[in-house]
Design a protein around this motif. Structure first.
Motif, mmCIF file in Angstrom:
data_model
loop_
_atom_site.group_PDB
_atom_site.id
_atom_site.type_symbol
_atom_site.label_atom_id
_atom_site.label_comp_id
_atom_site.label_asym_id
_atom_site.label_seq_id
_atom_site.Cartn_x
_atom_site.Cartn_y
_atom_site.Cartn_z
ATOM 1 N N SER A 275 0.463 1.989 -2.632
ATOM 2 C CA SER A 275 1.673 2.698 -3.075
ATOM 3 C C SER A 275 2.636 1.695 -3.695
ATOM 4 O O SER A 275 2.501 0.480 -3.511
ATOM 5 C CB SER A 275 2.354 3.375 -1.882
ATOM 6 N N GLY A 276 3.610 2.242 -4.394
ATOM 7 C CA GLY A 276 4.631 1.390 -4.995
ATOM 8 C C GLY A 276 5.392 0.601 -3.947
ATOM 9 O O GLY A 276 5.649 -0.592 -4.115
ATOM 10 N N GLN A 277 5.739 1.254 -2.848
ATOM 11 C CA GLN A 277 6.485 0.576 -1.790
ATOM 12 C C GLN A 277 5.672 -0.554 -1.180
ATOM 13 O O GLN A 277 6.186 -1.636 -0.924
ATOM 14 C CB GLN A 277 6.923 1.580 -0.700
ATOM 15 N N GLU B 85 8.791 3.402 -12.130
ATOM 16 C CA GLU B 85 9.866 2.997 -11.209
ATOM 17 C C GLU B 85 9.552 1.640 -10.593
ATOM 18 O O GLU B 85 10.403 0.765 -10.507
ATOM 19 C CB GLU B 85 9.999 4.010 -10.062
ATOM 20 N N VAL B 86 8.294 1.482 -10.162
ATOM 21 C CA VAL B 86 7.856 0.231 -9.540
ATOM 22 C C VAL B 86 7.968 -0.914 -10.550
ATOM 23 O O VAL B 86 8.442 -2.001 -10.222
ATOM 24 C CB VAL B 86 6.416 0.343 -8.987
ATOM 25 N N ARG C 188 0.461 6.769 -12.189
ATOM 26 C CA ARG C 188 0.601 7.989 -11.368
ATOM 27 C C ARG C 188 0.238 7.727 -9.925
ATOM 28 O O ARG C 188 -0.931 7.535 -9.600
ATOM 29 C CB ARG C 188 -0.287 9.084 -11.926
ATOM 30 N N LYS D 155 10.040 -1.256 -13.056
ATOM 31 C CA LYS D 155 11.457 -1.653 -13.208
ATOM 32 C C LYS D 155 11.871 -2.594 -12.080
ATOM 33 O O LYS D 155 12.547 -3.601 -12.312
ATOM 34 C CB LYS D 155 12.367 -0.419 -13.218
ATOM 35 N N LEU D 156 11.463 -2.272 -10.855
ATOM 36 C CA LEU D 156 11.826 -3.102 -9.701
ATOM 37 C C LEU D 156 11.110 -4.453 -9.734
ATOM 38 O O LEU D 156 11.693 -5.477 -9.376
ATOM 39 C CB LEU D 156 11.533 -2.350 -8.400
ATOM 40 N N LEU E 187 5.811 -3.477 -3.518
ATOM 41 C CA LEU E 187 7.094 -4.189 -3.461
ATOM 42 C C LEU E 187 7.187 -5.024 -2.186
ATOM 43 O O LEU E 187 7.726 -6.137 -2.206
ATOM 44 C CB LEU E 187 8.257 -3.197 -3.563
ATOM 45 N N GLY F 293 4.950 9.549 -4.410
ATOM 46 C CA GLY F 293 6.163 8.795 -4.061
ATOM 47 C C GLY F 293 6.717 8.153 -5.311
ATOM 48 O O GLY F 293 6.955 8.809 -6.317
ATOM 49 N N MET F 294 6.885 6.850 -5.266
ATOM 50 C CA MET F 294 7.410 6.100 -6.401
ATOM 51 C C MET F 294 6.321 5.973 -7.466
ATOM 52 O O MET F 294 5.239 5.495 -7.181
ATOM 53 C CB MET F 294 7.782 4.698 -5.892
ATOM 54 N N ASP F 295 6.612 6.378 -8.709
ATOM 55 C CA ASP F 295 5.587 6.232 -9.741
ATOM 56 C C ASP F 295 5.596 4.811 -10.311
ATOM 57 O O ASP F 295 6.481 4.005 -10.028
ATOM 58 C CB ASP F 295 5.728 7.307 -10.826
#
Length: 132
Positions: free
Chosen positions: A34-36, A63-64, A55, A66-67, A39, A58-60
């Protein structure tokens, strides 16, 4: 030189296959589902290249991305995208991704892009170092 690679994708079979294929080439690769999770992994290790699915629940991927750009600006990101979300791959490049690969990913193409992204990261790191 080893390339620190993180693969972020919620499809377990795909991740398993990619981990094996990179492993065969003596290129260890970490994975996140997952994106989380990606991170969180970025907090504990510096990655040279992140292969990031657009795709995910949760976080696509955008978004990931950008972070990742905020937290680790030198890390290169390759977006994984299906035909239906080709536009998202292009959008990812506008947000600073190195490139994108259509799923199902051609492994040799992906490997080539990972190597080129790593080269670009090294050049950017060198330029940044000389600029300080």
């Amino acid at each position: 030189m080893d390339i620190n690679i993180l693969l972020v994708d919620d499809e377990s079979d795909f991740v398993e296959t990619m981990v094996k294929r990179f492993g065969i080439r003596k290129m260890p690769i970490d994975s996140a589902k997952s994106g989380q999770e990606a991170l969180d992994a970025l907090k504990t290790k510096n990655y040279d290249v992140i292969i990031l699915d657009v795709r995910m629940p949760g976080m696509d991927g955008l978004e990931v991305l950008k972070l990742i750009r905020e937290r680790s600006p030198l890390t290169e990101v390759i977006m994984l995208t299906g035909h239906a979300s080709l536009e998202a791959g292009m959008q990812g490049m506008n947000l600073g991704a190195y490139d994108y690969v259509l799923k199902p990913a051609d492994f040799d193409d992906l490997l080539d892009k990972v190597r080129k992204a790593f080269e670009r990261k090294q050049l950017n790191a060198k330029a940044r170092k000389q600029g300080t």
